[in-house]
Design an enzyme around this catalytic site. Structure first.
Site, mmCIF file in Angstrom:
data_model
loop_
_atom_site.group_PDB
_atom_site.id
_atom_site.type_symbol
_atom_site.label_atom_id
_atom_site.label_comp_id
_atom_site.label_asym_id
_atom_site.label_seq_id
_atom_site.Cartn_x
_atom_site.Cartn_y
_atom_site.Cartn_z
ATOM 1 N N ASP A 146 27.174 46.589 1.317
ATOM 2 C CA ASP A 146 27.546 46.335 -0.061
ATOM 3 C C ASP A 146 26.374 45.315 -0.548
ATOM 4 O OD1 ASP A 146 29.948 46.589 -2.313
ATOM 5 O OD2 ASP A 146 28.896 44.529 -2.193
ATOM 6 N N ILE A 147 25.954 45.932 -1.980
ATOM 7 C CA ILE A 147 24.897 44.996 -2.448
ATOM 8 C C ILE A 147 25.568 43.632 -3.164
ATOM 9 C CG2 ILE A 147 23.379 44.917 -4.453
ATOM 10 C CD1 ILE A 147 22.903 48.015 -4.138
ATOM 11 N N GLU A 183 28.178 50.377 -5.159
ATOM 12 C CA GLU A 183 27.165 49.695 -4.680
ATOM 13 C C GLU A 183 27.586 49.706 -3.160
ATOM 14 O OE1 GLU A 183 29.699 46.418 -6.317
ATOM 15 O OE2 GLU A 183 29.224 48.380 -6.869
#
Length: 302
Positions: free
Chosen positions: A180-181, A223
């Protein structure tokens, strides 16, 4: 019979190499840049000739994220030792992502034997060609994420189920990376969704360029990204996850003259006896949030 070739003949050979080639003087200023170098890096000859190779161009890093341009440059080593150098590094593509290459540095000398420059030949080590074949297949059955070009969640669920059956029949182990960003909502709010989309593409391209041919990376949603890593133990799974985390952190997009970087948090787990698609993904997701809670830009294995 003696073969006599003119200068133009050799120039055409160099220009049409499959490998990238550039030549620098003793100040590491680029003096030549062939067509393959343009194709592999995204930078045209006009954009780089006359500049130092470390001026926001290639900026090599090793697999631990160390900057080679500043501290461990193979060209500098060649100048200092008088010997050619070879290394596997990750170069910076103009679009922001990192590309794995094998470089070979050779010294250029004048007729008196004095070093007057160096050449660097670099070969693409990414599995992009294999990935393109996979993408062509996915496009025909609507399993591709339109923005990033990665397989989508529907495809990934099918992939995990296939790996579960393979493990039951053949005993082939596999692991999951849930990525996950970090702080992506804040990034979008600050720079806008167009820049956010560029970052999503950059992260996806980093995965594609640096993945093994038999692993699959997908956009899970928003994301979030998910990877199925085949035939690994927990040590190798963590190593692959950490490498991807480092490469994303060393990539960037340019926006209004600024380098914009992001990091990712990762949860990593192997498929276990008794697991289902839902249970292994949920465990990886839980481990991802342990990484988030521990400060982000890290991997948690469990």
């Amino acid at each position: 019979m003696k073969l006599d070739f003119d200068k133009k003949f050799y120039e055409e050979i160099i220009e049409n190499l499959n490998d990238g080639l550039y030549i620098v003087d003793t100040n590491r200023v680029i003096r030549f840049w062939n067509k393959a170098a343009e194709r592999l890096t995204g930078f045209t000859a006009e954009e780089v000739i006359g500049y130092s190779c470390s001026d926001n161009i290639l900026m090599h890093v090793d697999e631990e994220g160390n900057s080679l341009c500043k501290e461990r440059c193979p060209i500098v080593y060649a100048f200092e030792t008088g010997k050619g150098q070879e290394a596997e590094v990750y170069l910076h593509h103009k679009d922001g992502h990192r590309v794995p290459v094998w470089i070979r540095v050779g010294l250029i000398r004048d007729k008196d034997g004095n070093i007057i420059g160096a050449s660097e030949l670099f070969s693409d080590l990414s599995s992009r060609d294999a990935y393109r074949l996979k993408v062509a297949e996915l496009e025909s059955i609507a399993m591709l994420d339109a923005l990033t070009g990665l397989p989508n969640r529907y495809y990934m669920e099918h992939e995990i189920n296939s790996r579960i059956e393979e493990r039951k029949r053949l005993g082939v182990p596999f692991g999951i990376l849930f990525m996950d960003i970090d702080h992506f909502k804040h990034f979008n709010d600050t720079y806008g969704h167009d820049v956010g989309d560029k970052v999503l593409k950059m992260v996806a391209q980093t995965f594609v360029s640096n993945s093994r041919p038999f692993d699959v990376y997908a956009r899970w949603g928003g994301e979030e990204f998910l990877a199925v890593i085949r035939n690994v133990d927990v040590v190798e799974l963590e190593k692959i996850g950490n490498r991807m985390r480092m490469l994303v952190g060393e990539s960037f997009v340019m926006h209004e003259g600024k380098k914009l970087k992001v990091t990712i948090s990762v949860g990593a787990t192997l498929f276990r006896d008794g697991d289902t698609l839902e249970s292994v993904v949920k465990r990886a997701d839980t481990l991802l949030y342990e990484s988030k809670n521990a400060g982000r830009n890290r991997i948690t294995v469990g």
